[in-house]
Write a protein that holds these residues in place. Structure first.
Motif, PDB file in Angstrom:
ATOM      1  N   UNK A 176       0.840  -1.203   0.000  1.00  0.00           N
ATOM      2  CA  UNK A 176       0.000   0.000   0.000  1.00  0.00           C
ATOM      3  C   UNK A 176       0.872   1.249   0.000  1.00  0.00           C
ATOM      4  N   UNK A 177       1.943   1.251   0.774  1.00  0.00           N
ATOM      5  CA  UNK A 177       2.856   2.392   0.805  1.00  0.00           C
ATOM      6  C   UNK A 177       3.467   2.630  -0.572  1.00  0.00           C
ATOM      7  N   UNK A 178       3.939   1.576  -1.223  1.00  0.00           N
ATOM      8  CA  UNK A 178       4.526   1.722  -2.562  1.00  0.00           C
ATOM      9  C   UNK A 178       3.513   2.259  -3.558  1.00  0.00           C
TER      10      UNK A 178
ATOM     11  N   UNK B  73       3.818   5.760  -5.619  1.00  0.00           N
ATOM     12  CA  UNK B  73       3.744   5.823  -7.084  1.00  0.00           C
ATOM     13  C   UNK B  73       2.687   6.833  -7.514  1.00  0.00           C
ATOM     14  N   UNK B  74       1.515   6.746  -6.921  1.00  0.00           N
ATOM     15  CA  UNK B  74       0.425   7.661  -7.284  1.00  0.00           C
ATOM     16  C   UNK B  74       0.754   9.108  -6.934  1.00  0.00           C
TER      17      UNK B  74
ATOM     18  N   UNK C 257       2.312   8.606 -19.171  1.00  0.00           N
ATOM     19  CA  UNK C 257       3.241   8.447 -18.058  1.00  0.00           C
ATOM     20  C   UNK C 257       3.053   7.066 -17.449  1.00  0.00           C
ATOM     21  N   UNK C 258       4.153   6.324 -17.353  1.00  0.00           N
ATOM     22  CA  UNK C 258       4.118   5.012 -16.724  1.00  0.00           C
ATOM     23  C   UNK C 258       5.352   4.883 -15.848  1.00  0.00           C
ATOM     24  N   UNK C 259       5.133   4.600 -14.565  1.00  0.00           N
ATOM     25  CA  UNK C 259       6.268   4.400 -13.672  1.00  0.00           C
ATOM     26  C   UNK C 259       6.134   3.068 -12.968  1.00  0.00           C
TER      27      UNK C 259
ATOM     28  N   UNK D 250       3.254  -0.870 -10.779  1.00  0.00           N
ATOM     29  CA  UNK D 250       3.247  -0.086 -12.005  1.00  0.00           C
ATOM     30  C   UNK D 250       1.970   0.735 -12.072  1.00  0.00           C
ATOM     31  N   UNK D 251       2.118   1.981 -12.417  1.00  0.00           N
ATOM     32  CA  UNK D 251       0.966   2.885 -12.546  1.00  0.00           C
ATOM     33  C   UNK D 251       1.108   3.630 -13.864  1.00  0.00           C
ATOM     34  N   UNK D 252      -0.006   3.755 -14.583  1.00  0.00           N
ATOM     35  CA  UNK D 252      -0.014   4.408 -15.882  1.00  0.00           C
ATOM     36  C   UNK D 252      -1.093   5.481 -15.915  1.00  0.00           C
TER      37      UNK D 252
END
Length: 163
Positions: free
Chosen positions: A48-50, A54-55, A144-146, A152-154
């Motif tokens: 959840x922290x990660x 990311x967000x 944007x994708x990290x 992974x978040x896009x």
């Protein structure tokens, strides 16, 4: 004589070896269950922290990009491509976005880390067809994708440029 206790051969009261072993096995099982629950909770908290990290990074980058891109006019572009964007904003400042490794930078300052795509900018006309830069530019599409610690978040967003 007390209930649950037995006398040994010498007449002394106490627990039998079987009773003691049974209690130790039960305590061991309970301890293993508690440890597995704690480890599972720690793993969930880490995930959840990660995801939150990311967000948060994506929101910050998107806010900066949105603010800057809305200050672009088609005639203010210096250079552009999928991995870079340079222009003079409405205040006369030069703004340079570029991908450097896994970082998106704005005037040499990092806007977004852990970038996993090499194509961030697409340039679109008023019908949202891809164009090379020029007078027909109306929109900039951001991709944007990290990837941070396996999460992974896009985000893909189309922003209107100033006319």
């Amino acid at each position: 004589m007390l209930k649950g206790r037995s006398k040994n051969f010498s007449g002394e009261e106490g627990f039998t070896l079987i009773e003691l072993i049974t209690v130790l096995v039960i305590v061991g099982i309970l301890g293993a269950v508690v440890v597995s629950v704690v480890v599972l909770q720690a793993d969930t908290i880490w995930r959840v922290y990660n995801n939150t990290q990311v967000r948060s990074e994506l929101r910050h980058a998107l806010r900066t990009l949105r603010s800057d891109i809305q200050k672009i006019s088609p005639d203010s572009l210096i250079s552009s491509g999928p991995a870079q964007l340079s222009y003079i904003d409405i205040d006369g400042h030069r703004i340079d976005y570029a991908i450097s490794g896994d970082r998106l930078t704005r005037n040499e300052s990092t806007v977004l880390n852990h970038l996993s795509n090499a194509s961030v900018f697409n340039f679109l006309d008023r019908f949202q067809n891809e164009v090379s830069t020029g007078d027909t530019l109306c929109y900039v599409q951001l991709n944007l994708q990290i990837n941070l610690n396996g999460e992974t978040e896009t985000i893909q967003e189309v922003l209107h440029v100033r006319n």
